[in-house]
Design a protein around this motif. Structure first.
Motif, PDB file in Angstrom:
ATOM      1  N   UNK A 176       1.982   4.620  31.546  1.00  0.00           N
ATOM      2  CA  UNK A 176       2.136   5.601  30.458  1.00  0.00           C
ATOM      3  C   UNK A 176       0.954   6.565  30.441  1.00  0.00           C
ATOM      4  N   UNK A 177      -0.257   6.015  30.674  1.00  0.00           N
ATOM      5  CA  UNK A 177      -1.439   6.874  30.674  1.00  0.00           C
ATOM      6  C   UNK A 177      -1.373   7.912  31.793  1.00  0.00           C
ATOM      7  N   UNK A 178      -0.958   7.466  33.014  1.00  0.00           N
ATOM      8  CA  UNK A 178      -0.868   8.388  34.149  1.00  0.00           C
ATOM      9  C   UNK A 178       0.202   9.452  33.900  1.00  0.00           C
ATOM     10  N   UNK A 179       1.353   9.015  33.365  1.00  0.00           N
ATOM     11  CA  UNK A 179       2.440   9.965  33.094  1.00  0.00           C
ATOM     12  C   UNK A 179       2.006  10.993  32.056  1.00  0.00           C
ATOM     13  N   UNK A 237       1.654  14.959  32.544  1.00  0.00           N
ATOM     14  CA  UNK A 237       2.341  15.908  31.673  1.00  0.00           C
ATOM     15  C   UNK A 237       1.342  16.874  31.029  1.00  0.00           C
ATOM     16  N   UNK A 238       0.194  16.325  30.589  1.00  0.00           N
ATOM     17  CA  UNK A 238      -0.824  17.192  29.983  1.00  0.00           C
ATOM     18  C   UNK A 238      -1.380  18.180  31.001  1.00  0.00           C
ATOM     19  N   UNK A 239      -1.604  17.709  32.239  1.00  0.00           N
ATOM     20  CA  UNK A 239      -2.119  18.602  33.279  1.00  0.00           C
ATOM     21  C   UNK A 239      -1.115  19.705  33.598  1.00  0.00           C
ATOM     22  N   UNK A 240       0.175  19.317  33.693  1.00  0.00           N
ATOM     23  CA  UNK A 240       1.206  20.320  33.968  1.00  0.00           C
ATOM     24  C   UNK A 240       1.291  21.340  32.835  1.00  0.00           C
ATOM     25  N   UNK A 241       1.208  20.843  31.597  1.00  0.00           N
ATOM     26  CA  UNK A 241       1.256  21.766  30.459  1.00  0.00           C
ATOM     27  C   UNK A 241       0.046  22.693  30.456  1.00  0.00           C
ATOM     28  N   UNK A 242      -1.131  22.121  30.804  1.00  0.00           N
ATOM     29  CA  UNK A 242      -2.342  22.946  30.838  1.00  0.00           C
ATOM     30  C   UNK A 242      -2.244  24.018  31.921  1.00  0.00           C
ATOM     31  N   UNK A 243      -1.731  23.625  33.103  1.00  0.00           N
ATOM     32  CA  UNK A 243      -1.580  24.613  34.172  1.00  0.00           C
ATOM     33  C   UNK A 243      -0.559  25.682  33.801  1.00  0.00           C
TER      34      UNK A 243
END
Length: 288
Positions: A182-185, A189-195
């Motif tokens: 869950x932490x990795x997912x 997701x946070x990294x994709x949203x940030x990018x």
């Protein structure tokens, strides 16, 4: 008076009086006279209180595991059958323990070790039923039968604890891996949203830069009519270039930046910037 003596019977107790070795009567709690002249004597006494016997029985389960079963039996003499309770049994405790051992060794071998712990109540009820049927004819009432402990062999107990510990460790590892997943997912997701948001910001920045350049070119051409749009664009690019160099120089992480300082360096920079823009446009056209 020398042929008569007194006996005092405690509360919740009874004494048996015999005459010349034959049952005569029961001496009730309190003061009682015994006539020796006619052959009376106290044969013995019995308690009318609830009594308990603790039995420790070793037996084998269905899956060939030896266990020790601790059974507590609570019993009481029936007041209406005092004669049977005194004369029919020589050793009451030994008789009750024998029945307990027999019933435990009849019930436990039918089930596995795990089922023994689950079937404590059923085994206790079976022991009570057997004791009630057997001991009622001797003047005894079975009040309650309790299985207080079931103790396997030490090695078996250690193995059971290790199995339980292994199961809990496996469950903990599974929960930990699920948490890591869950932490990795969530991080992805946070990294994709940030990018995505960073891309939107860069796109808006470039749009604003293009709009600003366009407005600057139009304003410059309006005020200075002798200069063409190409020269104005070159000037704006050089201004952006020097602003970038200034930004690099003011940051704390920059080390060394080599900038040409000959008189024709400015023209060379403009030519290089213009060539880079044209090559980039050509590459985009070829991809389409």
């Amino acid at each position: 008076m020398g042929n008569v003596f007194c006996t005092c019977v405690d509360q919740s107790s009874i004494q048996v009086i015999e005459q010349f070795g034959k049952y005569r009567r029961m001496a009730q709690p309190g003061f009682n006279c015994v006539c020796c002249c006619i052959g009376e004597a106290v044969a013995g006494g019995m308690s009318l209180r609830i009594q308990q016997i603790d039995c420790r029985c070793e037996t084998k389960t269905k899956d060939n595991v030896f266990v020790e079963v601790n059974v507590s039996v609570q019993y009481q003499i029936q007041k209406e059958n005092l004669y049977d309770a005194f004369y029919k049994l020589t050793d009451t405790r030994a008789q009750i323990m024998a029945y307990v051992f027999d019933e435990v060794r009849a019930q436990v071998p039918k089930i596995s070790l795990d089922e023994v712990f689950l079937a404590k109540e059923e085994i206790a009820l079976a022991i009570k039923a057997e004791l009630t049927k057997s001991m009622s004819g001797f003047g005894y009432q079975i009040i309650q039968t309790l299985i207080t402990d079931i103790e396997p062999a030490a090695k078996v107990k250690t193995a059971m604890n290790e199995i339980n510990a292994a199961q809990r460790l496996r469950l903990a590892a599974y929960e930990q891996s699920e948490g890591e997943k869950i932490r990795v997912v969530k991080a992805a997701e946070a990294d994709a949203e940030a990018k995505y948001l960073a891309g939107q910001g860069i796109a808006r920045q470039r749009q604003a830069i293009m709009a600003g350049l366009k407005e600057s070119v139009q304003s410059f051409q309006t005020d200075v009519t002798e200069v063409g749009s190409k020269d104005v664009l070159t000037l704006m690019l050089l201004t952006q270039y020097f602003d970038a160099i200034k930004e690099i120089g003011t940051t704390g992480k920059s080390t060394t930046v080599f900038v040409p300082n000959n008189p024709g360096a400015v023209a060379d920079m403009a030519s290089q910037i213009r060539a880079g823009i044209l090559e980039g446009n050509a590459a985009n056209i070829n991809r389409r």
